[in-house]
Design a protein around this motif. Structure first.
Motif, PDB file in Angstrom:
ATOM      1  N   UNK A 109       1.239  -1.127   0.228  1.00 11.68           N
ATOM      2  CA  UNK A 109       0.131   0.262   0.291  1.00 11.68           C
ATOM      3  C   UNK A 109       0.977   0.584  -0.259  1.00 11.68           C
ATOM      4  N   UNK A 110       0.116   2.219  -0.681  1.00 12.61           N
ATOM      5  CA  UNK A 110       0.781   3.222  -0.266  1.00 12.61           C
ATOM      6  C   UNK A 110       0.428   4.388   0.453  1.00 12.61           C
ATOM      7  N   UNK A 111       1.217   5.524   1.506  1.00 11.00           N
ATOM      8  CA  UNK A 111       0.542   6.392   2.523  1.00 11.00           C
ATOM      9  C   UNK A 111       0.411   7.587   2.585  1.00 11.00           C
ATOM     10  N   UNK A 112      -0.112   8.287   2.418  1.00 14.45           N
ATOM     11  CA  UNK A 112       0.616   9.744   2.613  1.00 14.45           C
ATOM     12  C   UNK A 112      -0.164  10.947   3.939  1.00 14.45           C
ATOM     13  N   UNK A 113       0.837  12.012   4.358  1.00 10.18           N
ATOM     14  CA  UNK A 113       1.053  12.290   5.309  1.00 10.18           C
ATOM     15  C   UNK A 113      -0.206  13.748   4.682  1.00 10.18           C
TER      16      UNK A 113
ATOM     17  N   UNK B 202      -0.284  12.130  -5.917  1.00 10.72           N
ATOM     18  CA  UNK B 202       0.857  10.806  -4.855  1.00 10.72           C
ATOM     19  C   UNK B 202       0.048   9.480  -5.150  1.00 10.72           C
ATOM     20  N   UNK B 203      -1.778   9.951  -4.939  1.00 10.94           N
ATOM     21  CA  UNK B 203      -2.405   8.366  -4.642  1.00 10.94           C
ATOM     22  C   UNK B 203      -2.738   8.025  -5.410  1.00 10.94           C
ATOM     23  N   UNK B 204      -2.986   8.589  -6.635  1.00 11.69           N
ATOM     24  CA  UNK B 204      -3.546   8.025  -8.201  1.00 11.69           C
ATOM     25  C   UNK B 204      -2.409   7.356  -9.138  1.00 11.69           C
TER      26      UNK B 204
ATOM     27  N   UNK C 228     -10.472  10.127   1.141  1.00 16.98           N
ATOM     28  CA  UNK C 228     -10.220   8.495   0.453  1.00 16.98           C
ATOM     29  C   UNK C 228     -11.055   8.375   0.463  1.00 16.98           C
ATOM     30  N   UNK C 229     -12.614   8.581   0.330  1.00 17.19           N
ATOM     31  CA  UNK C 229     -13.224   8.307  -0.466  1.00 17.19           C
ATOM     32  C   UNK C 229     -14.022   8.125  -2.385  1.00 17.19           C
ATOM     33  N   UNK C 230     -13.387   9.210  -2.370  1.00 20.91           N
ATOM     34  CA  UNK C 230     -13.398   9.428  -3.682  1.00 20.91           C
ATOM     35  C   UNK C 230     -12.468   8.124  -4.519  1.00 20.91           C
ATOM     36  N   UNK C 231     -11.043   7.695  -3.798  1.00 20.75           N
ATOM     37  CA  UNK C 231     -10.128   6.969  -4.273  1.00 20.75           C
ATOM     38  C   UNK C 231      -9.903   5.662  -3.786  1.00 20.75           C
TER      39      UNK C 231
END
Ligand code: NIG
Ligand code: FE
Length: 408
Positions: free
Chosen positions: A214-218, A232-234, A259-262
């Motif tokens: 998984x990937x995570x972002x602050x 970044x997440x896309x 978070x919901x959108x992605x």
């Protein structure tokens, strides 16, 4: 007491209680979150690393052949605990900073002054992959002694290609589940978040995507904004990674809607989440991961756990183990905080760090329950009632731990 030869059959017998979240579905939300099945005077039989059967001692069938027998008298069995949010891959410590905070400095001030996350980055870069593996072993040992049998760990203290990839390799090699937190902070070599992200996505993502799950972002004021987090997440999702976010820790910056959108697996922290955020999360399939040890360690407000659960959101619990904002590896302590500070029932707390945490890590079909077919990951509590898990505040509550049916 233990008798019997080395074998892949394990019988834990004469347990005072065996407690496991009810049913086999996941994730659990609403009233289901609070349903735990308790068997008094119980046994659990494991074969080939899996749970074979669970029941009352009086229903234990006669068994022959090789068997490791463990005496469970005076103890309770619960599923091996699952820590779905840790930053265990770091070198050095932040004890100086902790002492400064104890005298009144704030976490955000220290971060803005070049301390905080960036001071751990300096130590982590200097450690090398062998040093990071040794650190992981030490930290996973602490977690294991506190009953954690499955742990996620994030990179995010390298922030350069070599150290981010070395962190993910070390996490994997030591048996934890790797999450790539390349977007944790902007390192000093870059002028701004955009140029750092460009480097991350071009130079680090291709290899990170092979190592991480998984990937995570602050996503936070002073870290990355919502546009940067989306970019970044896309890109990470397009490379096959599951998505997670650090969101609403200090301020609401749009983490829950993003978070919901992605379709992220989780959005974690939520100390600053208000009513609108609660409603949006409750109407989604994204898990809210609550980290009360972090809120306690930083003297911050607790996340709105009761509102989230009562409105139907999926919630999990984790330690956020890291050197700066939560130097705490104990999920039993997190359960105590859930029961005393988050107004969660002990049953909800257990589900939060077993079934629902396993769901966040994509392993709810095998981890987080003591039920036939599940991995034989079991914690024996040194207690006459399983609820000592949360009741014994800071206590040495874990007697022993089994992973895949073997003593760990
Ligand atoms: O989850 N908030 C961002 N990251 C970590 C803290 C990292 C650190 O202080 O070293 C957290 O709290
Ligand atoms: Fe964190």
């Amino acid at each position: 007491m233990t008798t019997g030869p080395a074998t892949d059959r394990l019988l834990v017998r004469d347990l005072a209680q065996l407690a496991s979240p009810a049913g086999i579905s996941a994730p659990l939300r609403g009233p289901e979150l609070g349903r735990v099945e308790v068997v008094d005077h119980a046994y659990v039989l494991c074969e080939g690393g899996r749970v074979a059967s669970v029941g009352r001692m009086r229903d234990l069938p006669p068994l022959d052949g090789d068997l490791l027998e463990v005496d469970g008298r005076g103890k309770c069995a619960i599923p091996g605990l699952v820590d779905c949010h840790t930053h265990a891959c770091f070198a050095g410590d932040r004890v100086e900073e902790f002492a400064l905070r104890a005298r009144g400095a704030t976490y955000e001030e220290l971060h803005a002054a070049g301390g905080g996350i960036l001071s751990t980055v300096r130590a982590t870069r200097a450690a090398g992959e062998d040093g990071l593996r040794a650190a992981m072993r030490k930290h996973l040992g602490w977690m294991r002694r506190a009953g954690t049998t499955t742990a996620e760990a994030k990179s995010g203290y390298g922030l350069d290609r070599e150290t981010e990839l070395a962190s993910l390799s070390a996490i994997r090699a030591e048996g934890a589940i790797p999450t790539w937190l390349g977007a944790h902070a902007v390192p000093p070599e870059f002028d701004d978040g955009d140029s750092y992200l460009e480097f991350l996505l071009a130079e680090v993502l291709p290899e990170a995507a092979r190592l991480a799950e998984a990937a995570d972002v602050f996503l936070e004021r002073g870290a990355f904004d919502v546009g940067q987090a989306r970019r970044y997440l896309e890109a990470c999702r397009a490379s096959g990674l599951e998505l997670r976010l650090h969101g609403d820790q200090f301020t609401e910056c749009g983490a829950i809607p993003l978070a919901v959108e992605l379709g992220a697996r989780s959005v974690d922290h939520l100390e600053a989440t208000g009513d609108a955020g609660v409603r949006v999360l409750a109407g989604s399939e994204v898990t809210g991961v609550l980290l009360p040890a972090c809120a306690l360690f930083l003297g911050r407000p607790m996340p709105p756990a009761r509102a989230l659960i009562d409105s139907g959101a999926i919630v999990a619990l984790a330690t956020d183990f890291n050197p700066g904002s939560s130097f705490c590896e104990s999920l039993p302590l997190v359960c105590s905080l859930a029961a005393t500070q988050l107004r969660m029932s002990v049953e909800e707390a257990l589900a939060g760090c077993t079934v629902n945490a396993a769901h966040v890590l994509g392993r709810a079909d095998r981890k987080g329950r003591i039920a036939p077919g599940f991995d034989a990951d079991i914690v024996l509590l040194d207690a006459p009632d399983w609820r000592y898990l949360a009741y014994h505040l800071g206590g040495d509550v874990v007697a022993e731990t089994f992973v895949g049916g073997r003593r760990a």
